[in-house]
Design an enzyme around this catalytic site. Structure first.
Site, PDB file in Angstrom:
ATOM      1  N   SER A  65       0.843  -1.195   0.000  1.00 16.69           N
ATOM      2  CA  SER A  65       0.000   0.000   0.000  1.00 16.69           C
ATOM      3  C   SER A  65       0.879   1.246   0.000  1.00 16.69           C
ATOM      4  CB  SER A  65      -0.892   0.023   1.246  1.00 16.69           C
ATOM      5  OG  SER A  65      -1.660  -1.159   1.362  1.00 16.69           O
ATOM      6  N   CYS A  86      -4.296   7.859  -6.494  1.00 13.85           N
ATOM      7  CA  CYS A  86      -2.969   8.130  -5.937  1.00 13.85           C
ATOM      8  C   CYS A  86      -2.531   9.580  -5.937  1.00 13.85           C
ATOM      9  CB  CYS A  86      -1.919   7.295  -6.683  1.00 13.85           C
ATOM     10  SG  CYS A  86      -2.026   5.538  -6.326  1.00 13.85           S
TER      11      CYS A  86
END
Length: 469
Positions: free
Chosen positions: A132, A278
């Site tokens: 992650s 992101c």
């Protein structure tokens, strides 16, 4: 050096699913199990007709070849942990919505829960890998939790192995990565764990493309890479506003500066704004990190990248209203594309969500067409974007269509919000015939041939292109 025979990935989402499917394909001697508590998601990964829970070109072919051979999907998290030599932690790390750092810091709740589950379940030593995207020094917190809760004879080595995938090309990126980054503590055990993961990747990645660095450098590199890419997009979008005001053409400007070998041509395509899971999240994370380190000027610098992105979206929706005679109340607007970019079904932080919310507030009627995004995802996103508006009220204003032609019928304007290739080859003459006149097209992705559309009769506005001669 520990040898990896079995891998468990906690999290069957956009990162864990494709990454570990490719590892299984390229490493037939390693058993790979992807676990998730979401039964519906695991059922989709296991579906007989390969109706996978995420869309990514090439992914279905990878899963077809490896599933049932050495690739497995399960909700039995504990068994996956117990059996594995190496565990990827690939869970969601959204931006916090409340509490300390709300709106900026990453919410590490799922990372902590996964780490505690590993500590409680593991009965032998494991290599635990952060997959992650996490703030710098998260591995330190994970190690503290693991050490405090581990069973006798169970020790843990923690690695950072951030992903650098671009949605839409993730499988190609995994098959031939620019680099694979592995961060470890610079202890003997840390280096051995790093070598074990490196050996897995060396089944198909050239050794010179596998970079081994310190743990903290690896964690920061992921945030830095996304921040730099987003910065380029906001920079070219800022220039697009100048182009519109001066009569310059952003496509020509971008091509000119992209020819400079020091700059290069990538990520210089102006648009209605960046999206995805992101870019914004990682920049805000960097802002929070900078502020917490008392680096105020650094935080302000990176914050401006997000500010410019939001400005670009607001500017585009205002241009639509201004061009349509300063009102779109009761007018039908066709929005082509809902995903944040082409070749993915991912809608997180999509510019289309902001545009449609703005159009709703102007009391327009909105038709939406996207070739990949499911209807329930669109409704969920629009509901989240306007939490004070009941879904039933949204559905009286917004309509989901099954084709671009249907979406454009009786519309006053067409908005190109996602650069799907099929929007280039629409029968624009048929679209024009079915629209109210004057018919407007607003190209937010530099996708269509504006001159061709003008010859049909459209009034065309292209982002980053001024009307002055």
């Amino acid at each position: 050096m520990p040898r990896v025979n079995q891998i468990c990935c906690i999290g069957a989402g956009y990162v864990g699913g494709p990454t570990c499917a490719v590892i299984a394909l390229k490493c037939p001697h390693i058993r790979v199990t992807i676990v998730d508590l979401n039964q519906a998601r695991i059922d989709a990964w296991n579906s007989p007709d390969f109706s996978l829970p995420i869309y990514e070109p090439g992914l279905e072919d990878v899963v077809r070849k490896a599933r049932g051979r050495n690739l497995f999907f399960s909700t039995d998290v504990d068994k996956g942990i117990r059996d594995a030599d190496l565990i990827f932690v690939s869970v969601n790390t959204p931006t916090k919505k409340s509490g300390v750092g709300a709106g900026f810091a990453a919410d590490l709740n799922y990372v902590e829960l996964a780490t505690r589950r590993i500590a409680a379940t593991a009965t032998s030593s494991k290599i635990v890998v952060e997959k992650s995207t996490v703030p710098c020094r998260t591995a330190e917190s994970m190690r503290t939790i693991l050490d405090a809760n581990s069973k006798p004879n169970a020790r843990f080595d923690i690695l950072s192995n951030p992903e650098f995938l671009a949605e839409g090309t993730a499988i190609d990126d995994l098959f031939a990565p620019d680099r694979v980054l592995i961060g470890s503590l610079q202890t003997q055990e840390g280096k051995e764990a790093c070598a074990a993961l490196s050996e897995v990747y060396q089944n198909w990645v050239p050794k010179e493309r596998i970079l081994t660095v310190g743990l903290w450098s690896s964690e920061l590199s992921k945030l830095a890479a996304n921040a730099m890419l987003a910065q380029r997009i906001s920079s070219i979008n800022a220039l697009s506003a100048i182009c519109e005001a001066t009569g310059a053409n952003i496509a020509e400007v971008a091509h000119s500066i992209g020819q400079d070998s020091r700059i290069g041509p990538k990520f210089l395509r102006a648009s209605v704004g960046f999206g995805g899971s992101c870019f914004q999240k990682d920049i805000l994370n960097l802002v929070y990190l900078s502020e917490s380190l008392n680096l105020k000027e650094v935080a302000e610098y990176w914050k401006q990248v997000v500010t410019m992105n939001e400005y670009q979206k607001r500017r585009f929706s205002k241009r639509v209203v201004d061009t349509l005679f300063n009102t779109i109340t009761g007018k039908r607007i066709a929005v082509l594309g809902f995903a944040f970019k082409a070749d993915t079904g991912d809608t997180r932080e999509s510019a289309a969500i902001t545009l449609i919310r703005d159009f709703q507030q102007e009391r327009a009627l909105v038709n939406i067409y996207d070739p990949q995004v499911e209807s329930n995802q669109i409704w969920a996103d629009l509901n989240e974007a306007s939490p004070d508006v009941p879904l039933a009220a949204i559905q009286r204003q917004v309509f989901i269509c099954s084709s671009a032609l249907e979406a454009c019928k009786n519309a006053e304007a067409v908005i190109i919000a996602t650069e799907w290739a099929e929007f280039k080859t629409i029968d624009w003459e048929a679209v024009y015939a079915g629209m109210n006149k004057p018919a407007f097209v607003f190209d937010g992705r530099l996708l269509v041939d504006a001159d061709k559309l003008r010859s049909i009769g459209f009034k065309v506005t292209v982002i980053g292109r001024g009307e002055r001669l």
